[in-house]
Design a protein around this motif. Sequence first.
Motif, mmCIF file in Angstrom:
data_model
loop_
_atom_site.group_PDB
_atom_site.id
_atom_site.type_symbol
_atom_site.label_atom_id
_atom_site.label_comp_id
_atom_site.label_asym_id
_atom_site.label_seq_id
_atom_site.Cartn_x
_atom_site.Cartn_y
_atom_site.Cartn_z
ATOM 1 N N GLY A 116 0.816 -1.329 0.155
ATOM 2 C CA GLY A 116 -0.141 -0.028 0.011
ATOM 3 C C GLY A 116 0.979 1.235 -0.101
ATOM 4 O O GLY A 116 1.956 1.166 0.204
ATOM 5 N N MET A 117 0.354 2.498 -0.421
ATOM 6 C CA MET A 117 0.869 3.670 -0.345
ATOM 7 C C MET A 117 -0.025 4.786 -0.278
ATOM 8 O O MET A 117 -0.955 4.554 -0.497
ATOM 9 N N VAL A 118 0.275 5.822 0.274
ATOM 10 C CA VAL A 118 -0.208 7.088 0.389
ATOM 11 C C VAL A 118 0.423 8.139 0.037
ATOM 12 O O VAL A 118 1.686 8.125 0.440
ATOM 13 N N THR A 119 -0.097 9.116 -0.663
ATOM 14 C CA THR A 119 0.759 10.302 -1.107
ATOM 15 C C THR A 119 -0.002 11.506 -0.975
ATOM 16 O O THR A 119 -1.188 11.695 -1.274
ATOM 17 N N LEU A 179 -3.223 0.560 6.773
ATOM 18 C CA LEU A 179 -2.820 1.670 5.708
ATOM 19 C C LEU A 179 -3.626 2.995 6.028
ATOM 20 O O LEU A 179 -2.897 4.161 6.346
ATOM 21 N N LEU A 180 -4.920 2.944 6.396
ATOM 22 C CA LEU A 180 -5.745 4.079 6.863
ATOM 23 C C LEU A 180 -5.363 4.683 8.014
ATOM 24 O O LEU A 180 -5.223 5.779 8.214
ATOM 25 N N ARG A 181 -5.314 3.815 8.928
ATOM 26 C CA ARG A 181 -4.697 4.414 10.446
ATOM 27 C C ARG A 181 -3.570 5.082 10.141
ATOM 28 O O ARG A 181 -3.170 6.186 10.803
ATOM 29 N N ASN A 182 -2.465 4.428 9.650
ATOM 30 C CA ASN A 182 -1.219 5.309 9.526
ATOM 31 C C ASN A 182 -1.201 6.597 8.495
ATOM 32 O O ASN A 182 -0.530 7.550 8.963
ATOM 33 N N ALA A 183 -2.003 6.295 7.698
ATOM 34 C CA ALA A 183 -2.180 7.625 6.841
ATOM 35 C C ALA A 183 -2.718 8.722 7.442
ATOM 36 O O ALA A 183 -2.241 9.900 7.335
ATOM 37 N N ARG A 185 -2.859 9.314 10.874
ATOM 38 C CA ARG A 185 -1.712 9.589 11.834
ATOM 39 C C ARG A 185 -0.522 10.441 11.205
ATOM 40 O O ARG A 185 0.035 11.570 11.782
ATOM 41 N N TRP A 186 -0.251 10.095 10.160
ATOM 42 C CA TRP A 186 1.150 10.894 9.413
ATOM 43 C C TRP A 186 0.379 12.283 9.069
ATOM 44 O O TRP A 186 1.250 13.117 9.257
ATOM 45 N N ALA A 187 -0.892 12.595 8.457
ATOM 46 C CA ALA A 187 -1.610 13.724 8.124
ATOM 47 C C ALA A 187 -1.511 14.614 9.148
ATOM 48 O O ALA A 187 -1.383 15.928 9.269
ATOM 49 N N VAL A 188 -2.044 13.989 10.472
ATOM 50 C CA VAL A 188 -2.107 14.596 11.992
ATOM 51 C C VAL A 188 -0.874 15.267 12.349
ATOM 52 O O VAL A 188 -0.726 16.188 12.487
ATOM 53 N N ASN A 235 -9.564 19.866 16.602
ATOM 54 C CA ASN A 235 -9.798 18.829 17.155
ATOM 55 C C ASN A 235 -9.235 17.613 16.325
ATOM 56 O O ASN A 235 -9.901 16.714 15.876
ATOM 57 N N PRO A 236 -7.841 17.616 16.506
ATOM 58 C CA PRO A 236 -7.050 16.493 15.862
ATOM 59 C C PRO A 236 -7.592 14.958 16.247
ATOM 60 O O PRO A 236 -7.304 14.037 15.762
ATOM 61 N N THR A 237 -7.740 15.046 17.568
ATOM 62 C CA THR A 237 -8.078 13.621 18.203
ATOM 63 C C THR A 237 -9.560 12.986 17.258
ATOM 64 O O THR A 237 -9.287 11.913 17.149
ATOM 65 N N ARG A 238 -10.436 13.954 16.861
ATOM 66 C CA ARG A 238 -11.625 13.324 16.130
ATOM 67 C C ARG A 238 -10.973 12.728 14.936
ATOM 68 O O ARG A 238 -11.233 11.666 14.403
ATOM 69 N N LEU A 239 -10.161 13.464 14.071
ATOM 70 C CA LEU A 239 -9.630 12.970 12.869
ATOM 71 C C LEU A 239 -8.988 11.571 13.135
ATOM 72 O O LEU A 239 -9.088 10.835 12.402
ATOM 73 N N ALA A 240 -7.891 11.607 14.165
ATOM 74 C CA ALA A 240 -7.396 10.270 14.412
ATOM 75 C C ALA A 240 -8.218 9.138 14.631
ATOM 76 O O ALA A 240 -8.020 7.909 14.355
#
Length: 240
Positions: A116-119, A179-183, A185-188, A235-240
């Motif tokens: 998987g990959m996220v860009t 993949l989604l969880r870490n994508a 986290r990376w964005a946050v 509220n970055p916690t909501r995003l996470a």
Amino acid sequence: MNDEYYTAKEAMKVLRESKSTFYREVEAGIIPSVGGKRNRKFPKEAIHLHLMRERKKKRGTIRLTFTPSTNSDLWTAIEQEQKTNEESITYRRALEWRDINPDISMSVKDGTKLVGMVTLLPLDENTCKALVEGKMTVKQIPDRAIRKWGDRRLSVYVVGITLILSRNKAVDVERGRFLLRNAIRWAVALTHRYDIASFYALARTPLDQTLLEKLGFREVAKGKRKGYKLDNFNNPTRLA
């Protein structure tokens, strides 16, 4: 067959096993059964527990990591993406993006295999708006619009979150969650470290729309595909 038992054919279908494998495991006592060979039946509860244990065993063999993408990862991901997305950029263009900002992609690997990959591409806001409004494709993004993470007032375009499917649904679910969880986290983490004003994304499918809306994105452009924006990081916690 009834509320408590499966026929052999039904049990094979639930377990997704071939006839030869199924009967080999039955004879070995791995798969529980009741009755003689001519009227053998299979307890539903036991069959489902057997299925869950096998899935758990397969998940246990997954060794997933989230690491910066290599050029080899890019080649594999783009080759996969081009099979389903005619707007996918070329490998050459991906390298040109990395010449400007080398830290725009992260890979998920199972051992050494890319799965998987996220860009996430930092751009000027006008380019992001043009992308979600359908006035521009990713192939048309000019070099001058691409930013470095240290620049001021960034807008980030979610170019893609790609999962390379296997033939095992349980494995794909586990990889997809990772993949989604870490994508996310990376964005946050990026929003905490850099001056990011907003994220933009284009929904290609109804599933994309549902996911973006659950993450707090709001619709900002309608058309053949819906465009979304996320600009509230209170509220970055909501995003996470």
